[in-house]
Design a protein around this motif. Structure first.
Motif, PDB file in Angstrom:
ATOM      1  N   LYS A   1      51.947  59.140  20.145  1.00 55.61           N
ATOM      2  CA  LYS A   1      53.418  58.372  20.302  1.00 55.61           C
ATOM      3  C   LYS A   1      52.527  56.402  19.661  1.00 55.61           C
ATOM      4  CE  LYS A   1      56.572  54.640  22.365  1.00 55.61           C
ATOM      5  NZ  LYS A   1      55.858  54.097  22.058  1.00 55.61           N
ATOM      6  N   SER A   2      50.565  56.677  20.001  1.00 57.97           N
ATOM      7  CA  SER A   2      50.385  55.784  19.607  1.00 57.97           C
ATOM      8  C   SER A   2      49.704  55.555  18.002  1.00 57.97           C
ATOM      9  CB  SER A   2      48.646  54.934  20.600  1.00 57.97           C
ATOM     10  OG  SER A   2      48.093  54.022  20.180  1.00 57.97           O
TER      11      SER A   2
ATOM     12  N   GLU B   1      50.696  63.083  23.963  1.00 58.69           N
ATOM     13  CA  GLU B   1      51.485  62.196  23.658  1.00 58.69           C
ATOM     14  C   GLU B   1      51.667  61.654  23.812  1.00 58.69           C
ATOM     15  OE1 GLU B   1      51.924  64.476  26.158  1.00 58.69           O
ATOM     16  OE2 GLU B   1      52.695  66.453  25.447  1.00 58.69           O
ATOM     17  N   ASP B   2      51.106  60.553  24.151  1.00 65.44           N
ATOM     18  CA  ASP B   2      50.818  59.147  24.180  1.00 65.44           C
ATOM     19  C   ASP B   2      49.836  58.913  22.750  1.00 65.44           C
ATOM     20  OD1 ASP B   2      52.135  58.603  26.359  1.00 65.44           O
ATOM     21  OD2 ASP B   2      49.703  58.558  27.645  1.00 65.44           O
TER      22      ASP B   2
ATOM     23  N   HIS C   1      43.820  56.621  23.142  1.00 62.68           N
ATOM     24  CA  HIS C   1      43.239  57.695  24.032  1.00 62.68           C
ATOM     25  C   HIS C   1      43.002  58.706  23.348  1.00 62.68           C
ATOM     26  CE1 HIS C   1      46.329  55.869  26.423  1.00 62.68           C
ATOM     27  NE2 HIS C   1      47.177  55.767  25.132  1.00 62.68           N
TER      28      HIS C   1
ATOM     29  N   ALA D   1      45.856  62.986  26.556  1.00 68.73           N
ATOM     30  CA  ALA D   1      47.181  62.561  27.227  1.00 68.73           C
ATOM     31  C   ALA D   1      47.699  62.657  25.307  1.00 68.73           C
ATOM     32  CB  ALA D   1      47.276  61.374  27.062  1.00 68.73           C
TER      33      ALA D   1
END
Length: 288
Positions: free
Chosen positions: A96-97, A92-93, A4, A90
């Motif tokens: 995590k990624s 948070e995404d 992202h 994004a």
């Protein structure tokens, strides 16, 4: 883009005298925002805003407070490009990624700064993710940024610049071995966005590029460049190029303000570091 990550969000220029830097960049034809200051730190900034990215001039206004390493950087390396933020919508995404990919991001960091507007101070808010030294730069100098309050950062009157500047085109970093960074950036940005040629590593984002080169090959990127002083130790953020509407207009503005600018055979307009707070600054026409 993987994880992202969308674009270059902003560059940071470390300066010794923030008000002198503001005046220097106004002379170059940029419009600057009102001053901002970092809550709990002794640092402040002026920003040069474009539609999608921006330049941050960062200086110390209270040396008795925490400066997040800016005092040491200015003492050891002098003024110039200090860091680079990539953008995500994004966070948070993204975090995590990056974690799932084994890229070892920092925890999400919340940050506020005070923006001193005529009608009263406002508090823009951000989330940051610092990257590891595997990216070729210290974690303080390359990070991912998300704006929680984007409406506070851009006003129409801040987006127009007398020199016709539109956006950041590229950031150039001098490193010992560009090839050694290629695998990391393929994992960070996707192999399709990473090119290694002539020992120069180019990482492309929407609208801009991050370029790594060694000190022996700088002249391939900057024909006719003469470096009078020894470069700081690597890694060293060396140069930035800016896309403008009309290069002739930019040149005329610089000439009127008695800023020395050199037309280069590759079609760029070069301003020397002494006129741009320590970084090599180039202007280029908008590609058609």
């Amino acid at each position: 883009m993987l994880h992202h990550i969308k674009r270059i969000d902003h560059s940071l220029v470390g300066v010794k005298d923030l008000e002198a830097a503001r005046a220097a960049y106004e002379k170059l034809g940029f419009t600057l925002t009102p001053r901002g200051s970092h809550i709990g730190w002794g640092t402040a900034n002026y920003c040069i805003m474009f539609e999608e990215d921006y330049i941050e001039l960062l200086g110390i206004i209270d040396p008795e407070q925490e400066t997040n390493g800016l005092d040491a950087a200015l003492s050891e390396r002098g003024e110039g490009l200090l860091g680079l933020a990539l953008g995500t919508e994004a966070p948070e995404d993204t975090h995590k990624s990056l974690t799932d990919a084994g890229l070892e991001p920092s925890e999400l960091i919340s940050l506020k700064r005070r923006l001193e507007l005529p009608e009263g101070d406002v508090l823009p808010e951000f989330k940051l993710i610092r990257l590891t030294s595997s990216a070729g730069l210290d974690a303080k100098h390359l990070f991912i940024c998300h704006h929680l309050t984007p409406g506070l950062l851009r006003r129409p009157e801040w987006l127009g610049h007398k020199n016709g500047a539109l956006r950041i085109n590229s950031i150039v970093v001098v490193v010992d071995d560009p090839e050694s960074l290629a695998d990391y950036y393929r994992r960070l940005c996707g192999a399709i966005n990473v090119t290694l040629t002539d020992n120069t590593l180019t990482v492309r984002f929407d609208g801009g590029s991050l370029i790594f080169v060694n000190d022996r090959d700088i002249d391939l990127l900057f024909p006719g460049l003469t470096i009078h002083d020894e470069l700081p130790p690597t890694p060293h953020l060396f140069a930035m190029s800016i896309v403008v509407k009309d290069l002739d207009r930019t040149e005329a503005h610089l000439r009127a303000n008695k800023v020395k600018a050199q037309r280069i055979a590759n079609g760029t307009l070069r301003v020397q570091p002494e006129d741009a707070c320590g970084l090599l600054l180039e202007f280029m026409a908008e590609p058609h």
